[in-house]
Design a protein around this motif. Structure first.
Motif: not given
Length: 360
Positions: A48-63
């Motif tokens: 979750t933290l890395r999705v917020i930081g941009g280190f992981i791109i989620p497969d679905s959803g938006h940030v």
């Protein structure tokens, strides 16, 4: 999306092969909040933290950060400060060079970089150490340098991945206070990831409890602890006893009366209205049990038992009590250590001062 949220995750999902790491995670963090994401290893909190930081791109959803869609933007375009678990301090750079690195990437002038470096070091009380290398700093000083680096870029949000876990207990406690003081004085939004329950309860405005890639509960620390959403939250966050019972009646205003296995009737918080006679499980924290030394026959609405385990914890003594009506079941309770310590085999009776009906 609402402008008063600094961080918004909307239905984010992430899979690695057959393993779902994030399962439809939605989260909103208000401006200036200190929010902690808590859970066991593998629950999805670091993802979750890395999705917020941009280190992981989620497969679905938006940030979104402050209403700006950033789902596929790289980290350096999100204006987010990051404090990593291992601090990520380059050993060949001085403190000033480490803090200035991100500023140089943003193409700031030399004088502005120097001003921001000095200001950030002053914030974390490291003025005068900018020419030192990481190897010349203590663990606590390294943690502050990592924090100063995140502050130097004037971030909209700071995310922290278990930044205190490498420190000894006393230093962790000191830096918790400093970190919370700094966050309040700056008014910056912080999202803090940890597996340490004490950190989550003592520092946070809101606590997010995760399990198996899903959010189980979001609430202020007191609500999460005293009104856990389910058995997992109750069992993960602190100690809890789980006892079977039967609902006697709904007492109104979220309260109910529960009959336990020995016939004792206790009051409990009821998250929802259930019919009388329904079988339920009640959650009882160790400190919600009040110990009495055994007299003769225990009065009605008390549990009776025998002391099994005695664990001295400094400020408190934790007892494991085998219940008379169900010798296979033990409950744990704690007393202040200035009370006479009981011995294994002592007979006791127990008052239940508070309880919560488990929802699952």
């Amino acid at each position: 999306m609402a402008g008063n949220f600094d961080i918004e995750l909307s239905h984010c999902g992430k899979r690695y092969g057959a393993v779902t790491v994030l399962d439809d995670v939605s989260l909103q963090v208000r401006r200036g909040e200190f929010i902690t994401v808590l859970g066991p290893s593998g629950c999805g909190k670091t993802t979750t933290l890395r999705v917020i930081g941009g280190f992981i791109i989620p497969d679905s959803g938006h940030v979104s950060i402050r209403g700006r869609e950033v789902t596929r933007l790289p980290p350096y375009r999100r204006n987010i400060g990051v404090v990593f678990q291992n601090y990520a301090l380059w050993p060949h750079m001085t403190v000033a060079e480490i803090l200035g690195f991100g500023l140089r990437i943003r193409k700031l002038g030399r004088e502005e970089i120097a001003r921001r470096v000095d200001r950030a070091l002053d914030m974390v009380q490291l003025t005068g150490l900018k020419d030192r290398y990481p190897r010349e700093l203590s663990g606590g000083q390294q943690q502050r340098v990592a924090m100063a680096r995140a502050l130097a870029i004037d971030p909209e949000v700071i995310i922290l991945d278990e930044p205190l876990s490498n420190l000894d207990r006393r230093l962790r406690e000191e830096l918790r206070i400093e970190l919370k003081r700094l966050q309040r004085s700056l008014g910056v939004t912080m999202l803090f990831v940890t597996h340490d329950q004490e950190e989550a309860l003592s520092m946070s405005d809101q606590v997010v409890v995760m399990q198996s890639g899903r959010i189980q509960q979001i609430a202020d620390p007191r609500t999460v602890y005293e009104r856990p959403a389910n058995r997992f939250v109750a069992g993960f966050l602190g100690s809890a006893n789980f006892l079977p019972g039967e609902l006697v009646e709904n007492a109104g205003e979220g309260r109910a009366r529960i009959r336990l296995g020995n016939g004792a009737v206790v009051g409990a918080y009821a998250p929802s209205v259930k019919p009388a006679g329904e079988k339920v499980t009640v959650i009882i924290r160790p400190e919600w049990l009040v110990l009495e030394r055994q007299g003769d026959q225990p009065p009605a609405n008390q549990l009776a038992g025998t002391v099994g385990d005695v664990i001295y914890e400094g400020s408190a003594v934790r007892y494991g009590i085998k219940l008379n009506h169900d010798p296979e079941t033990s409950v744990f309770l704690q007393e202040r250590s200035n009370v006479d310590v009981l011995k294994p085999g002592d007979k006791v009776r127990i008052n239940v001062a508070n309880a919560v009906i488990a929802t699952d």
